[in-house]
Design an enzyme around this catalytic site. Structure first.
Site, short mmCIF file in Angstrom:
data_model
loop_
_atom_site.label_atom_id
_atom_site.label_comp_id
_atom_site.label_asym_id
_atom_site.label_seq_id
_atom_site.Cartn_x
_atom_site.Cartn_y
_atom_site.Cartn_z
N ASP A 73 39.33 45.74 37.12
CA ASP A 73 40.74 45.93 36.79
C ASP A 73 41.05 45.65 35.32
O ASP A 73 41.69 46.44 34.64
CB ASP A 73 41.58 45.03 37.70
CG ASP A 73 43.07 45.23 37.51
OD1 ASP A 73 43.67 44.43 36.76
OD2 ASP A 73 43.63 46.18 38.08
N MET B 276 32.55 34.94 47.15
CA MET B 276 33.48 35.35 46.10
C MET B 276 34.60 36.23 46.69
O MET B 276 34.44 36.83 47.75
CB MET B 276 32.74 36.07 44.98
CG MET B 276 31.93 35.13 44.10
SD MET B 276 31.14 35.97 42.71
CE MET B 276 30.64 34.56 41.74
N GLY B 277 35.68 36.32 45.93
CA GLY B 277 36.83 37.08 46.38
C GLY B 277 38.07 36.22 46.40
O GLY B 277 38.57 35.85 47.45
N ARG B 278 38.57 35.87 45.21
CA ARG B 278 39.71 34.95 45.11
C ARG B 278 40.99 35.56 45.67
O ARG B 278 41.78 34.90 46.33
CB ARG B 278 39.91 34.55 43.65
CG ARG B 278 40.89 33.39 43.46
CD ARG B 278 40.79 32.85 42.05
NE ARG B 278 39.47 32.31 41.77
CZ ARG B 278 39.06 31.11 42.14
NH1 ARG B 278 39.87 30.31 42.82
NH2 ARG B 278 37.85 30.68 41.84
N ASP C 70 33.90 42.45 44.00
CA ASP C 70 35.03 42.04 44.84
C ASP C 70 35.64 43.17 45.66
O ASP C 70 36.34 42.92 46.64
CB ASP C 70 36.12 41.40 43.98
CG ASP C 70 35.73 40.05 43.42
OD1 ASP C 70 34.74 39.47 43.93
OD2 ASP C 70 36.39 39.57 42.50
N THR D 26 32.65 46.26 40.32
CA THR D 26 33.04 44.89 40.62
C THR D 26 32.64 44.57 42.05
O THR D 26 32.90 45.37 42.96
CB THR D 26 34.55 44.66 40.43
OG1 THR D 26 34.92 43.41 41.03
CG2 THR D 26 35.38 45.76 41.06
N SER E 281 39.00 45.58 32.78
CA SER E 281 38.30 46.56 31.94
C SER E 281 39.06 47.88 31.89
O SER E 281 39.14 48.54 30.85
CB SER E 281 36.89 46.79 32.47
OG SER E 281 36.18 45.58 32.57
N ILE F 48 25.02 33.88 42.85
CA ILE F 48 23.90 34.58 43.46
C ILE F 48 24.35 35.93 44.00
O ILE F 48 23.57 36.88 44.09
CB ILE F 48 23.29 33.72 44.60
CG1 ILE F 48 21.96 34.33 45.08
CG2 ILE F 48 24.26 33.59 45.78
CD1 ILE F 48 21.24 33.46 46.09
N GLN F 49 25.65 36.04 44.31
CA GLN F 49 26.19 37.30 44.84
C GLN F 49 26.25 38.41 43.80
O GLN F 49 26.33 39.58 44.14
CB GLN F 49 27.60 37.06 45.40
CG GLN F 49 27.64 36.12 46.58
CD GLN F 49 29.02 35.52 46.78
OE1 GLN F 49 29.87 36.10 47.45
NE2 GLN F 49 29.26 34.35 46.19
N ARG F 50 26.23 38.05 42.54
CA ARG F 50 26.30 39.05 41.48
C ARG F 50 24.94 39.68 41.17
O ARG F 50 24.87 40.76 40.60
CB ARG F 50 26.84 38.43 40.19
CG ARG F 50 28.32 38.09 40.23
CD ARG F 50 28.83 37.91 38.82
NE ARG F 50 30.20 37.46 38.79
CZ ARG F 50 31.25 38.25 38.93
NH1 ARG F 50 31.08 39.53 39.15
NH2 ARG F 50 32.47 37.75 38.87
N GLY G 122 32.98 40.94 34.76
CA GLY G 122 31.86 40.43 35.55
C GLY G 122 30.83 41.51 35.82
O GLY G 122 31.18 42.67 36.04
N HIS H 190 25.17 26.64 66.81
CA HIS H 190 25.65 26.72 65.44
C HIS H 190 27.04 27.36 65.42
O HIS H 190 27.49 27.93 66.42
CB HIS H 190 24.71 27.59 64.60
CG HIS H 190 24.72 29.04 65.03
ND1 HIS H 190 23.84 29.51 65.97
CD2 HIS H 190 25.52 30.07 64.68
CE1 HIS H 190 24.10 30.81 66.17
NE2 HIS H 190 25.11 31.16 65.40
N ARG I 252 33.66 38.47 28.18
CA ARG I 252 35.12 38.50 28.16
C ARG I 252 35.55 38.57 26.70
O ARG I 252 34.87 38.06 25.81
CB ARG I 252 35.69 37.23 28.80
CG ARG I 252 35.12 36.91 30.17
CD ARG I 252 35.65 37.82 31.25
NE ARG I 252 35.12 37.44 32.56
CZ ARG I 252 35.37 38.11 33.68
NH1 ARG I 252 36.15 39.17 33.65
NH2 ARG I 252 34.86 37.71 34.83
N ASP J 148 38.13 45.02 44.88
CA ASP J 148 39.55 44.70 44.86
C ASP J 148 40.41 45.76 44.16
O ASP J 148 41.55 45.48 43.78
CB ASP J 148 39.77 43.35 44.19
CG ASP J 148 39.22 43.29 42.77
OD1 ASP J 148 38.56 44.26 42.33
OD2 ASP J 148 39.45 42.27 42.09
#
Length: 319
Positions: A103, A169-171, A127, A125, A105, A250-252, A11, A215, A72, A129
């Protein structure tokens, strides 16, 4: 070390271009030929390679994404794929490789290093992570993107008196949700490292409404339950209209923050120096406010530690 190759894999992450720029210019400064490998390991296998110069990396430090593109590559995970890559490396007289990615890569870099190709991994990355480094390139830019989105969502949520689940993001790693949730003032933060307590989330929505709060923002790491099912449950239990905003890719994108540009530049520079020094199988990182490098096996073996202290601070501040 006469020729170095650089590629971006997996990514994309904001700051990759800053790292590429540092690799290219540090190589040229040291009279080392530098080759750009396009589309990651897929491009390495297919020989999609071109020589880079100073102009190749002009005006890219502020750009998101990667000028080398990424992809990929399942073929690279096979023995045949590795053999094709090694043949291309020999044909192009590549003496060392710098791999920008996460990771997966790094695992590819490890295989090449074990096959005798000097390699250095640079952690890119969003994430965050990877356990051996405090921060990865691109993480803080992603956090800033989420915080900006939360601010905009809060405006419209307040206008309608709604709750809003913001999925980020962040699975398997909840750092984006945690950092952005704290910085954005989210009432609840749901991450994979902690069990979901939906009743606690609902209590905060109700308590906030009872004291006049217009809110409620809930930061949710992707993969931790279904956002729309959670929204339905919150709505049923609280009576508050609950919307879902999935930020997705959009976060990337976007202009990398100063911090991401700085650590990317320093890591890219150091990666070239390590290859020139004859080092291989190393992973660049950022630890205790300093650029480090360590054995790539050790880097891959370290599990990511969740910052529970920050998580508890966020809970206290969101009462």
């Amino acid at each position: 070390m006469k020729t170095i190759g650089v590629l971006t894999s997996g990514g994309d992450a904001p700051g990759m271009n800053a790292a590429i720029r540092a690799v290219v210019r540090t190589s040229i400064y040291n009279n080392v030929r530098i080759l750009g490998i396009k589309q990651g390991y897929n491009g390495l296998i297919k020989g999609n390679i071109e020589e880079m110069n100073l102009s190749s990396v002009a005006d890219i430090i502020h750009r998101g994404g990667t000028i080398l593109r990424t992809a990929r590559c399942e073929e690279f995970q096979t023995d045949e794929g590795i053999e094709k890559a090694l043949n291309v490396i020999e044909v192009f007289n590549i003496d060392g490789l710098i791999i920008l990615g996460g990771d997966g890569s790094f695992k590819g870099a490890k295989k090449l290093s074990e096959a005798g190709v000097p390699t250095i991994g640079v952690p890119c990355t969003i994430d965050n992570d990877m356990g051996y480094t405090d921060y990865t390139i691109g993480f803080f830019t992603a956090v800033e993107t989420v915080v900006d989105a939360i601010s905009k969502i809060r405006d419209t949520s307040s206008s309608h008196g709604r709750a809003n689940i913001v999925e980020v993001m962040g699975r398997s790693c909840g750092d984006i949700a945690l950092f952005a949730g704290l910085a954005g003032g989210a009432e609840s933060i749901i991450v994979p490292e902690e069990a979901i307590d939906i009743d606690s989330v609902c209590r905060k929505v109700i308590k906030g409404r009872n004291r006049g709060k217009l809110h409620s923002i809930i930061a949710l790491a992707e993969g931790v339950g279904n956002a729309y099912e959670l929204a339905k449950e919150i709505e049923e239990k609280t009576g508050a209209e609950t919307k879902v905003t999935i930020l997705g890719h959009i976060q990337r994108g976007g202009t990398p923050t100063a911090f991401d540009r700085i650590i990317a530049s320093k890591m890219g520079n150091k990666a070239v120096e390590l290859l020139i020094e004859g080092k291989s199988g190393r992973a660049m990182g950022f630890k205790d406010n300093d650029i480090i490098d360590l054995d790539i096996d050790e880097a891959l073996s370290q599990e990511k530690a969740f910052d529970r202290e920050m998580y508890e601070v966020a809970k206290i501040l969101s009462i």
